[in-house]
Design an enzyme around this catalytic site. Sequence first.
Site, PDB file in Angstrom:
ATOM      1  N   ARG A 179       0.848  -1.199   0.000  1.00 23.38           N
ATOM      2  CA  ARG A 179       0.000   0.000   0.000  1.00 23.38           C
ATOM      3  C   ARG A 179       0.882   1.247   0.000  1.00 23.38           C
ATOM      4  NH1 ARG A 179      -4.877   1.380   4.252  1.00 23.38           N
ATOM      5  NH2 ARG A 179      -3.261   1.049   5.823  1.00 23.38           N
ATOM      6  N   ASP A 218      -3.680   2.758  14.386  1.00 26.99           N
ATOM      7  CA  ASP A 218      -2.878   3.338  13.316  1.00 26.99           C
ATOM      8  C   ASP A 218      -3.424   4.726  13.029  1.00 26.99           C
ATOM      9  OD1 ASP A 218      -5.173   2.986  11.790  1.00 26.99           O
ATOM     10  OD2 ASP A 218      -4.299   1.508  10.441  1.00 26.99           O
TER      11      ASP A 218
END
Length: 531
Positions: A165, A445
Amino acid sequence: MTIIKQSEKVALLQMHPANATILSPEAIAFIQTLHDEFNGRRIKLLEDRKEFQQRLNKGERPGFLPDTKHIRLKTWKVGPLPVDILDRRVEITGPVDRKMIINALNSGANVFMADFEDSTSPTWSNVIEGQLNLRDAVKREIAFTNPTNGKHYELKEEIATLFVRPRGLHLEEKHFLIDGERISASLFDFGLYLFHNHLSLREKSTGPYFYLPKLEHYQEARWWNEVFVFAQDYLNIPQGTIKATVLIETITASFMMDEILYELKDHSAGLNCGRWDYIFSYIKKFHAIPEFLVPDRAQVGMDKPFMKAYSQLLIKTCHKRGVHAMGGMAAQIPIKNDEEANTRAMEKVRNDKLREVKAGHDGTWVAHPGLISMVKEVFNLYMPRMNNLHVERGEVKVSAEMLVEVPQGSITFEGLVNNIDVCLQYLEAWLNGNGCVPIYHLMEDAATAEISRTQVWQWLHHAQARLEDGREVNENLYQEARAAAIDRIKALVGDAQFEAGRYQKAIELFDEMTLSNELEEFLTLKAYEFI
């Protein structure tokens, strides 16, 4: 730290020996070309986002686009999927440090998504070492020995399929300048990984597979598709080799799932329910509208009507187009030394994954290797085939109103304190180079921290926001909750560690972003200038 002049156009900060191989002249030429071809349009797409946000602030609501109705109604399928990504029942995600990559690839998951975005703090060393680690992993030359205890890590014979990603379109790489302009972090991460690994991936009978984050419009999917086509031609890679799964993690993208798949047609590997960023996007996009107040983040689960509608629409859309519909992240992590709490946490994960597989998802995400075997058992039991593509969900009918229905619930003082606490702890870790942080038995996160930050801003800036005990969420209450959160952190880490860490900078940034009259789009944009 020195600035090295690579050419008349390119300058970069050299801080690691890996630059010599990762930032080779040929690699630099490739990402410079990507920048020249695509950065101007990227900037225009970001301007379009701001223009649409202004319209939302004035009361406009997102909806299914009339001018693309023909795409939604027409019969078509995405391109065929490679064999090694037909079965994706359990995927693990995490940052790009060396030990993490080895453990994740060895974890027993079907896929590992190496994440340069929400779970990586983009220090220059993290970014460059991450590229080096991935190159070594693809070549199966990666190993790591813990300098403290001497424990050695290396790859097993059978490993997970690798996805990468890159950072989102809104992010830039400040250490790599072209004509004095920062390069797009998306192009930087994507370009370096593709350049260094496409040949080795082909030799290993796999391919360059990506996850694309935070798309807000199908035009952004078109941009990525054009990047893929150009890059494959430049590197002499057969068209359609690159495959990408798009995270549907913005409220606007949920109205354009068909269009996003259509734009990426030959390069599509499906869609994913990026549930945490989706909640963040919901708060952010409607932050100016008092009617869209969202309750404590702990109360906003997949059972809320707007979340259920979006996940079911994603499954229906993907399967209609012959491609995977991936489920969301289980943020829970195993709890040591508390069997009862661990049992409750694992049962929550099991029920969440049971809901996903019964709904027709083709796979799901976990944040910790300790969850993989349990989640696989659930999917193996209810998904005996490689995937659920045969589950059409034709009965699902989702309206625009269902996708934006305001979740019901309460605002609590504990929720306010917890939001401040979690965001401060995460920000402090992020400023120190760690973008994936276990806090109170959840893997936090950037996405989960963003929910906490934007919720506090939203509650503070609307007089209608009141605690369940009737108190108004104002600046005085914020200061009280902030003090409680700081006391809680000090009790957790100790006064000495609190003073030695970067907590004060985290507090300053959080105050600035929370008390500002304008909602900052991303906390990482402002914090990036301090790493």
